[in-house]
Design a protein around this motif. Structure first.
Motif, PDB file in Angstrom:
ATOM      1  N   ALA A  47       0.835  -1.205   0.000  1.00  0.00           N
ATOM      2  CA  ALA A  47       0.000   0.000   0.000  1.00  0.00           C
ATOM      3  C   ALA A  47       0.872   1.257   0.000  1.00  0.00           C
ATOM      4  O   ALA A  47       0.584   2.238  -0.698  1.00  0.00           O
ATOM      5  CB  ALA A  47      -0.929  -0.007   1.210  1.00  0.00           C
ATOM      6  N   GLU A  48       1.973   1.218   0.773  1.00  0.00           N
ATOM      7  CA  GLU A  48       2.882   2.369   0.802  1.00  0.00           C
ATOM      8  C   GLU A  48       3.545   2.575  -0.559  1.00  0.00           C
ATOM      9  O   GLU A  48       3.737   3.715  -1.003  1.00  0.00           O
ATOM     10  CB  GLU A  48       3.937   2.169   1.890  1.00  0.00           C
ATOM     11  CG  GLU A  48       3.397   2.293   3.305  1.00  0.00           C
ATOM     12  CD  GLU A  48       4.490   2.229   4.361  1.00  0.00           C
ATOM     13  OE1 GLU A  48       5.691   2.293   3.975  1.00  0.00           O
ATOM     14  OE2 GLU A  48       4.153   2.131   5.549  1.00  0.00           O
ATOM     15  N   GLN A  49       3.897   1.479  -1.230  1.00  0.00           N
ATOM     16  CA  GLN A  49       4.517   1.602  -2.551  1.00  0.00           C
ATOM     17  C   GLN A  49       3.529   2.203  -3.557  1.00  0.00           C
ATOM     18  O   GLN A  49       3.897   3.085  -4.348  1.00  0.00           O
ATOM     19  CB  GLN A  49       5.004   0.244  -3.053  1.00  0.00           C
ATOM     20  CG  GLN A  49       5.637   0.303  -4.449  1.00  0.00           C
ATOM     21  CD  GLN A  49       6.305  -0.991  -4.839  1.00  0.00           C
ATOM     22  OE1 GLN A  49       6.986  -1.608  -4.033  1.00  0.00           O
ATOM     23  NE2 GLN A  49       6.103  -1.406  -6.082  1.00  0.00           N
ATOM     24  N   LEU A  50       2.296   1.729  -3.537  1.00  0.00           N
ATOM     25  CA  LEU A  50       1.286   2.279  -4.445  1.00  0.00           C
ATOM     26  C   LEU A  50       1.062   3.765  -4.176  1.00  0.00           C
ATOM     27  O   LEU A  50       0.902   4.559  -5.111  1.00  0.00           O
ATOM     28  CB  LEU A  50      -0.028   1.513  -4.283  1.00  0.00           C
ATOM     29  CG  LEU A  50      -0.039   0.073  -4.818  1.00  0.00           C
ATOM     30  CD1 LEU A  50      -1.319  -0.629  -4.400  1.00  0.00           C
ATOM     31  CD2 LEU A  50       0.120   0.040  -6.332  1.00  0.00           C
ATOM     32  N   GLU A  51       1.074   4.119  -2.901  1.00  0.00           N
ATOM     33  CA  GLU A  51       0.882   5.532  -2.553  1.00  0.00           C
ATOM     34  C   GLU A  51       2.046   6.380  -3.055  1.00  0.00           C
ATOM     35  O   GLU A  51       1.834   7.472  -3.593  1.00  0.00           O
ATOM     36  CB  GLU A  51       0.738   5.671  -1.033  1.00  0.00           C
ATOM     37  CG  GLU A  51       0.389   7.075  -0.587  1.00  0.00           C
ATOM     38  CD  GLU A  51       0.128   7.148   0.910  1.00  0.00           C
ATOM     39  OE1 GLU A  51      -0.292   8.220   1.376  1.00  0.00           O
ATOM     40  OE2 GLU A  51       0.352   6.136   1.606  1.00  0.00           O
ATOM     41  N   ARG A  52       3.290   5.871  -2.902  1.00  0.00           N
ATOM     42  CA  ARG A  52       4.452   6.611  -3.402  1.00  0.00           C
ATOM     43  C   ARG A  52       4.388   6.800  -4.917  1.00  0.00           C
ATOM     44  O   ARG A  52       4.810   7.821  -5.441  1.00  0.00           O
ATOM     45  CB  ARG A  52       5.752   5.879  -3.026  1.00  0.00           C
ATOM     46  CG  ARG A  52       6.160   5.995  -1.580  1.00  0.00           C
ATOM     47  CD  ARG A  52       7.597   5.538  -1.387  1.00  0.00           C
ATOM     48  NE  ARG A  52       7.800   4.156  -1.820  1.00  0.00           N
ATOM     49  CZ  ARG A  52       7.675   3.095  -1.031  1.00  0.00           C
ATOM     50  NH1 ARG A  52       7.301   3.251   0.238  1.00  0.00           N
ATOM     51  NH2 ARG A  52       7.893   1.874  -1.501  1.00  0.00           N
ATOM     52  N   GLU A  53       3.881   5.769  -5.601  1.00  0.00           N
ATOM     53  CA  GLU A  53       3.804   5.819  -7.059  1.00  0.00           C
ATOM     54  C   GLU A  53       2.529   6.511  -7.546  1.00  0.00           C
ATOM     55  O   GLU A  53       2.282   6.575  -8.750  1.00  0.00           O
ATOM     56  CB  GLU A  53       3.869   4.394  -7.624  1.00  0.00           C
ATOM     57  CG  GLU A  53       5.200   3.701  -7.332  1.00  0.00           C
ATOM     58  CD  GLU A  53       5.188   2.229  -7.733  1.00  0.00           C
ATOM     59  OE1 GLU A  53       4.108   1.740  -8.137  1.00  0.00           O
ATOM     60  OE2 GLU A  53       6.240   1.587  -7.637  1.00  0.00           O
ATOM     61  N   GLU A  54       1.745   7.025  -6.576  1.00  0.00           N
ATOM     62  CA  GLU A  54       0.497   7.740  -6.885  1.00  0.00           C
ATOM     63  C   GLU A  54      -0.453   6.878  -7.718  1.00  0.00           C
ATOM     64  O   GLU A  54      -1.100   7.348  -8.663  1.00  0.00           O
ATOM     65  CB  GLU A  54       0.794   9.067  -7.596  1.00  0.00           C
ATOM     66  CG  GLU A  54       1.613  10.026  -6.734  1.00  0.00           C
ATOM     67  CD  GLU A  54       1.862  11.354  -7.415  1.00  0.00           C
ATOM     68  OE1 GLU A  54       1.617  11.450  -8.641  1.00  0.00           O
ATOM     69  OE2 GLU A  54       2.288  12.300  -6.732  1.00  0.00           O
ATOM     70  N   ARG A  55      -0.523   5.609  -7.333  1.00  0.00           N
ATOM     71  CA  ARG A  55      -1.460   4.681  -7.982  1.00  0.00           C
ATOM     72  C   ARG A  55      -2.605   4.381  -7.025  1.00  0.00           C
ATOM     73  O   ARG A  55      -2.476   4.519  -5.804  1.00  0.00           O
ATOM     74  CB  ARG A  55      -0.737   3.378  -8.359  1.00  0.00           C
ATOM     75  CG  ARG A  55       0.354   3.578  -9.411  1.00  0.00           C
ATOM     76  CD  ARG A  55       1.322   2.403  -9.445  1.00  0.00           C
ATOM     77  NE  ARG A  55       0.646   1.127  -9.682  1.00  0.00           N
ATOM     78  CZ  ARG A  55       1.245  -0.067  -9.582  1.00  0.00           C
ATOM     79  NH1 ARG A  55       2.545  -0.125  -9.258  1.00  0.00           N
ATOM     80  NH2 ARG A  55       0.576  -1.170  -9.819  1.00  0.00           N
ATOM     81  N   ARG A  56      -3.729   3.963  -7.596  1.00  0.00           N
ATOM     82  CA  ARG A  56      -4.894   3.631  -6.777  1.00  0.00           C
ATOM     83  C   ARG A  56      -4.595   2.411  -5.911  1.00  0.00           C
ATOM     84  O   ARG A  56      -4.038   1.415  -6.378  1.00  0.00           O
ATOM     85  CB  ARG A  56      -6.108   3.348  -7.653  1.00  0.00           C
ATOM     86  CG  ARG A  56      -6.737   4.597  -8.266  1.00  0.00           C
ATOM     87  CD  ARG A  56      -8.027   4.213  -8.972  1.00  0.00           C
ATOM     88  NE  ARG A  56      -8.994   3.619  -8.034  1.00  0.00           N
ATOM     89  CZ  ARG A  56      -9.942   2.754  -8.386  1.00  0.00           C
ATOM     90  NH1 ARG A  56     -10.029   2.349  -9.637  1.00  0.00           N
ATOM     91  NH2 ARG A  56     -10.770   2.287  -7.484  1.00  0.00           N
TER      92      ARG A  56
END
Length: 292
Positions: A47-56
């Motif tokens: 979830a943190e990686q997706l947030e860093r990559e600005e993905r849903r």
């Protein structure tokens, strides 16, 4: 991620898992509990990686990144996050020993924990006593009760003059896991610092990593190195601890939010004479096979 990178990543995981699994086996924590925890950590980090990559952040995306079944992703997502369950308070002994080794009132001219008189007398004491030390941390527990318990457990000793000396705090009841928790935190911080240095981007965030390794050493040289680290490492750690204690006092007054850590270890173990000659860039699978 290519196969070589994946193998190297698993090799790193193996190095970290061995001491962790040793602890879990020793404490009777089974595989099922670790698997459940691993799912939660996988989902948290994905979830943190997706947030860093600005993905849903969706259940499908988390499941794809981690390999955790979607129904488990959904179930775990409805539970309290790990960040709310991993916080812990310092043990009373931990807080006392931190003050005893870091506050100028309780250390000697060499910067090490001072031998303390047991209690304050009717006349003003020339220096802070063990009673003062305890009451600085808590007023809810009688100093004598703590002293008696810690004497029995070997955390402190009484010398021939009736003064209290620092001994082996890790021997006190409940402190084994406290000590392991501190070591785990330092190890995690070191890994995090390494990650930030390699992947943080931009200017260095100020993390520093130093390490020295040697292989194929003689027993007497290892003993000499351990002795050097005890002298130099303890001297530096005590000085740094005093600085951190002062910084904490300033932070409490000014609303500081930063957490800081520093650690030193001196460790050696026997290996097969030919093991240290292995090419460390080789496949982890081949290296493991060569050492068995």
């Amino acid at each position: 991620m290519n196969a070589s990178t994946q193998e190297q990543s698993l090799h790193i995981a193996t190095l970290l898992l061995r001491p962790l699994i040793r602890l879990l086996v020793h404490k009777g924590v089974g595989l099922a509990e670790l698997v459940e925890l691993s799912k939660r950590v996988y989902i948290e980090q994905a979830a943190e990686q997706l947030e860093r990559e600005e993905r849903r952040i969706t259940d499908a995306a988390l499941s794809t990144l981690t390999g955790v079944h979607r129904k488990d992703v959904k179930r775990i997502g409805a539970e309290a996050p790990l960040a709310q369950t991993e916080r812990r308070r310092k043990s009373l002994l931990d807080a006392v020993m931190s003050l005893w080794s870091g506050d100028a009132r309780f250390i000697d001219e060499r910067g090490v924990p001072r031998v303390l008189e047991r209690r304050s007398t009717a006349r003003p004491a020339q220096a802070e006593t063990f009673e003062d030390l305890i009451e600085e941390v808590t007023k809810g527990v009688p100093p004598k009760a703590l002293l008696d318990a810690w004497l029995q457990q070997g955390a402190v000793t009484i010398d021939d003059d009736g003064h209290v000396r620092w001994a082996k705090p890790e021997r006190a009841a409940g402190e084994e896991l406290q000590s392991m928790t501190r070591s785990a935190r330092i190890a995690a911080d070191r890994m995090q610092a390494s990650w930030e240095i390699l992947h943080g981007g931009g200017e260095s965030p100020g993390h520093f990593l130093f390490s020295v390794r040697g292989e194929g050493l003689l027993d007497e040289d290892v003993a000499r190195l351990h002795g050097a680290v005890r002298r130099w490492g303890r001297r530096f750690s005590d000085r740094l601890n005093r600085e951190v204690t002062l910084a904490q006092a300033r932070g409490r007054k000014a609303g500081g939010t930063q957490r800081y850590s520093f650690g030193v270890q001196s460790y050696a173990e026997p290996v097969r004479p030919d093991a240290w000659q292995l090419d460390e860039t080789a496949s982890p699978r081949k290296a493991v096979a060569a050492q068995t």
